[in-house]
Write a protein that holds these residues in place. Sequence first.
Motif, mmCIF file in Angstrom:
data_model
loop_
_atom_site.group_PDB
_atom_site.id
_atom_site.type_symbol
_atom_site.label_atom_id
_atom_site.label_comp_id
_atom_site.label_asym_id
_atom_site.label_seq_id
_atom_site.Cartn_x
_atom_site.Cartn_y
_atom_site.Cartn_z
ATOM 1 N N ASP A 10 39.288 41.093 49.210
ATOM 2 C CA ASP A 10 40.709 41.058 49.539
ATOM 3 C C ASP A 10 40.898 41.402 51.013
ATOM 4 O O ASP A 10 40.709 42.548 51.416
ATOM 5 C CB ASP A 10 41.504 42.040 48.668
ATOM 6 C CG ASP A 10 41.492 41.644 47.205
ATOM 7 O OD1 ASP A 10 41.277 40.452 46.924
ATOM 8 O OD2 ASP A 10 41.685 42.525 46.356
ATOM 9 N N GLY A 33 36.754 38.886 44.267
ATOM 10 C CA GLY A 33 38.122 38.623 44.687
ATOM 11 C C GLY A 33 38.828 37.781 43.654
ATOM 12 O O GLY A 33 38.207 37.266 42.720
ATOM 13 N N THR A 36 42.357 32.882 43.618
ATOM 14 C CA THR A 36 43.114 32.098 44.601
ATOM 15 C C THR A 36 42.434 32.091 45.970
ATOM 16 O O THR A 36 42.794 31.310 46.834
ATOM 17 C CB THR A 36 44.546 32.649 44.781
ATOM 18 O OG1 THR A 36 44.474 33.972 45.313
ATOM 19 C CG2 THR A 36 45.298 32.649 43.464
ATOM 20 N N GLN A 37 41.458 32.960 46.155
ATOM 21 C CA GLN A 37 40.735 33.007 47.428
ATOM 22 C C GLN A 37 39.577 32.025 47.401
ATOM 23 O O GLN A 37 39.003 31.754 46.352
ATOM 24 C CB GLN A 37 40.184 34.410 47.676
ATOM 25 C CG GLN A 37 41.235 35.466 47.807
ATOM 26 C CD GLN A 37 40.618 36.848 47.931
ATOM 27 O OE1 GLN A 37 39.508 37.084 47.500
ATOM 28 N NE2 GLN A 37 41.357 37.757 48.528
ATOM 29 N N ASN A 38 39.210 31.539 48.557
ATOM 30 C CA ASN A 38 38.032 30.687 48.666
ATOM 31 C C ASN A 38 36.845 31.581 48.988
ATOM 32 O O ASN A 38 36.448 31.716 50.145
ATOM 33 C CB ASN A 38 38.253 29.626 49.744
ATOM 34 C CG ASN A 38 37.055 28.726 49.905
ATOM 35 O OD1 ASN A 38 36.088 28.829 49.161
ATOM 36 N ND2 ASN A 38 37.114 27.855 50.897
ATOM 37 N N LEU A 39 36.292 32.209 47.964
ATOM 38 C CA LEU A 39 35.225 33.186 48.160
ATOM 39 C C LEU A 39 33.932 32.548 48.652
ATOM 40 O O LEU A 39 33.089 33.213 49.240
ATOM 41 C CB LEU A 39 34.981 33.958 46.866
ATOM 42 C CG LEU A 39 36.170 34.759 46.342
ATOM 43 C CD1 LEU A 39 35.823 35.399 45.006
ATOM 44 C CD2 LEU A 39 36.624 35.801 47.334
ATOM 45 N N ASP A 64 34.815 35.989 40.426
ATOM 46 C CA ASP A 64 36.230 35.621 40.405
ATOM 47 C C ASP A 64 36.941 36.491 39.391
ATOM 48 O O ASP A 64 36.525 36.581 38.238
ATOM 49 C CB ASP A 64 36.401 34.155 39.992
ATOM 50 C CG ASP A 64 36.251 33.200 41.150
ATOM 51 O OD1 ASP A 64 36.668 33.546 42.265
ATOM 52 O OD2 ASP A 64 35.709 32.107 40.938
#
Length: 160
Positions: A10, A33, A36-39, A64
Amino acid sequence: MSRTLFIDADACPVTREALDTARRAGWPVVIAGNSTQNLERRIRRDDPRDPEHARRGFWVGVLDVSVGADSADFAIVGRLSAGDVVVTQDIGLASMVLGRGAAAISVRGHVFRKETIDMELFVRHEEKKVRRAGGRTRGPAAFSSEDRRRFRENLTRLLG
């Protein structure tokens, strides 16, 4: 028993530095994370993605979690073992990490310690009370190259 580096993704400005340090030290990494994040964006195409394909002990996985306050924090704590290391900006997560016998480091390179974490939590709580009452508190300084350098040095030391 293999120790792991967890990254609380985050708003983490040092993911690349953490991965580079783990590659050199031969530590596995889990980036946690919400979905919605592009990890995946910081992971190299040729990085091993599981323990079976690890190189010198290094591999990187993605965890995720659902969207929601503290979802990544609780996912990390649930997977921690003594001796692991966690990169986080969250003092609350750092406190839980220390309680599990693991180490925690902030994105600015501050290594959290059992001796001082209670005071850090107290200061956070008091500042939150001031903001809820309509007051203002000073925010953090702009992230600097000195913060990045300190993070790399201290993480290298933690990963031994």
